[in-house]
Write a protein that holds these residues in place. Structure first.
Motif, short mmCIF file in Angstrom:
data_model
loop_
_atom_site.label_atom_id
_atom_site.label_comp_id
_atom_site.label_asym_id
_atom_site.label_seq_id
_atom_site.Cartn_x
_atom_site.Cartn_y
_atom_site.Cartn_z
N MET A 117 34.34 43.37 44.69
CA MET A 117 34.85 42.08 44.65
C MET A 117 33.99 41.22 43.80
O MET A 117 34.69 40.58 42.92
CB MET A 117 34.50 41.57 46.19
CG MET A 117 34.83 40.07 46.39
SD MET A 117 36.23 39.88 47.39
CE MET A 117 36.39 38.33 47.16
N LEU A 118 32.75 41.45 43.56
CA LEU A 118 32.07 40.55 42.66
C LEU A 118 32.40 40.97 41.10
O LEU A 118 32.58 40.11 40.28
CB LEU A 118 30.40 40.96 42.70
CG LEU A 118 29.57 40.12 41.99
CD1 LEU A 118 29.76 38.46 42.22
CD2 LEU A 118 28.04 40.27 42.25
N HIS A 119 32.47 42.34 40.98
CA HIS A 119 33.09 42.81 39.72
C HIS A 119 34.53 42.15 39.34
O HIS A 119 34.81 41.72 37.97
CB HIS A 119 33.28 44.22 39.44
CG HIS A 119 33.99 44.82 38.28
ND1 HIS A 119 33.08 44.79 37.17
CD2 HIS A 119 35.20 45.16 37.92
CE1 HIS A 119 33.75 45.31 36.16
NE2 HIS A 119 35.02 45.64 36.78
N ALA A 120 35.47 41.95 40.27
CA ALA A 120 36.69 41.30 39.99
C ALA A 120 36.59 39.79 39.58
O ALA A 120 37.23 39.07 38.80
CB ALA A 120 37.87 41.49 41.19
N ILE A 121 35.73 39.16 40.41
CA ILE A 121 35.30 37.75 39.99
C ILE A 121 34.83 37.47 38.42
O ILE A 121 35.14 36.72 38.04
CB ILE A 121 34.45 37.03 40.98
CG1 ILE A 121 35.33 37.02 42.50
CG2 ILE A 121 33.89 35.77 40.87
CD1 ILE A 121 34.37 36.68 43.70
N ARG A 122 33.85 38.51 38.29
CA ARG A 122 33.18 38.51 37.03
C ARG A 122 34.31 38.70 35.90
O ARG A 122 34.27 37.91 34.84
CB ARG A 122 32.08 39.50 36.63
CG ARG A 122 30.82 39.17 37.50
CD ARG A 122 29.93 40.25 37.25
NE ARG A 122 28.50 39.70 37.84
CZ ARG A 122 27.63 40.57 38.21
NH1 ARG A 122 27.81 41.80 38.02
NH2 ARG A 122 26.57 40.13 38.73
N GLN A 123 35.23 39.40 36.00
CA GLN A 123 36.19 39.90 35.06
C GLN A 123 37.23 38.75 35.18
O GLN A 123 37.47 38.38 34.03
CB GLN A 123 37.18 41.09 35.56
CG GLN A 123 38.07 41.68 34.46
CD GLN A 123 37.63 41.84 33.23
OE1 GLN A 123 36.62 42.55 33.13
NE2 GLN A 123 38.18 41.40 32.18
N SER A 157 35.37 36.05 32.97
CA SER A 157 35.39 36.33 31.87
C SER A 157 36.73 36.03 30.95
O SER A 157 36.64 35.80 29.78
CB SER A 157 35.01 37.84 31.66
OG SER A 157 34.82 38.47 30.42
N ASP A 158 37.76 36.40 31.55
CA ASP A 158 39.10 36.19 31.01
C ASP A 158 39.34 34.88 30.85
O ASP A 158 40.04 34.51 29.75
CB ASP A 158 40.17 36.91 31.94
CG ASP A 158 40.29 38.64 31.92
OD1 ASP A 158 39.56 39.00 31.17
OD2 ASP A 158 40.85 39.05 32.77
N MET A 159 39.09 33.88 31.79
CA MET A 159 39.38 32.53 31.63
C MET A 159 38.46 32.17 30.53
O MET A 159 38.93 31.11 29.86
CB MET A 159 38.73 31.95 32.95
CG MET A 159 39.92 32.07 34.13
SD MET A 159 39.20 31.60 35.68
CE MET A 159 38.95 29.83 35.59
N LEU A 160 37.25 32.41 30.29
CA LEU A 160 36.44 32.00 29.29
C LEU A 160 36.99 32.51 28.21
O LEU A 160 36.97 31.44 26.91
CB LEU A 160 34.96 32.59 29.46
CG LEU A 160 33.94 32.19 28.28
CD1 LEU A 160 33.86 30.44 28.25
CD2 LEU A 160 32.51 32.94 28.51
N ALA A 161 37.49 33.65 27.81
CA ALA A 161 37.91 34.32 26.62
C ALA A 161 39.38 33.39 26.17
O ALA A 161 39.48 33.11 25.11
CB ALA A 161 38.19 35.63 26.76
N ASP A 162 40.29 33.10 27.20
CA ASP A 162 41.25 32.26 26.91
C ASP A 162 41.10 30.96 26.62
O ASP A 162 41.53 30.08 25.69
CB ASP A 162 42.05 31.98 28.36
CG ASP A 162 42.67 33.32 28.82
OD1 ASP A 162 42.77 34.17 27.89
OD2 ASP A 162 43.32 33.22 30.02
N ALA A 163 39.91 30.20 27.19
CA ALA A 163 39.36 28.89 26.71
C ALA A 163 38.77 28.98 25.39
O ALA A 163 39.14 27.99 24.62
CB ALA A 163 38.34 28.38 27.70
#
Length: 104
Positions: A1-7, A10-16
């Motif tokens: 679960m923690l891995h999914a949240i980190r991913q 990470s995706d949101m940061l890359a989009d930003a």
């Protein structure tokens, strides 16, 4: 679960970062038409398109269109005809329809 949240973070940061870079490029080049579609806008068009080409109405999978190739994000009114890169002017289309349509 923690891995999914980190991913997801990470995706949101890359989009930003991508959208911020796009904003900076637009400010440095005023008056130029842009064909670049921000990632968040692409995701919204894909989600709202429900795996259906807006031109031929055929359905595909989330990753590929009915022709077996990837989906395209199409400008309904082409940039060459004065269209803009806004949500209301973008639609999901299969590669075959998008290439056939060209700048019409």
């Amino acid at each position: 679960m923690l891995h999914a949240i980190r991913q997801e973070l990470s995706d949101m940061l890359a989009d930003a970062v991508q959208e911020t870079a796009w904003d900076i490029r637009q400010r440095l080049r005023p008056g130029r038409d842009s064909r670049y579609i921000p990632v968040a806008l692409k995701r919204r068009v894909v989600a709202d398109g429900k795996c259906r080409c807006y031109l031929c109405q055929r359905t595909g999978t989330q990753d590929t269109g009915p022709d077996g190739r990837g989906w395209h994000i199409d400008h309904i009114v082409a940039i060459a005809k004065g269209g803009q890169t806004t949500y209301s002017n973008l639609a999901l289309s299969c590669a075959t329809c998008n290439q056939r349509k060209a700048a019409r």
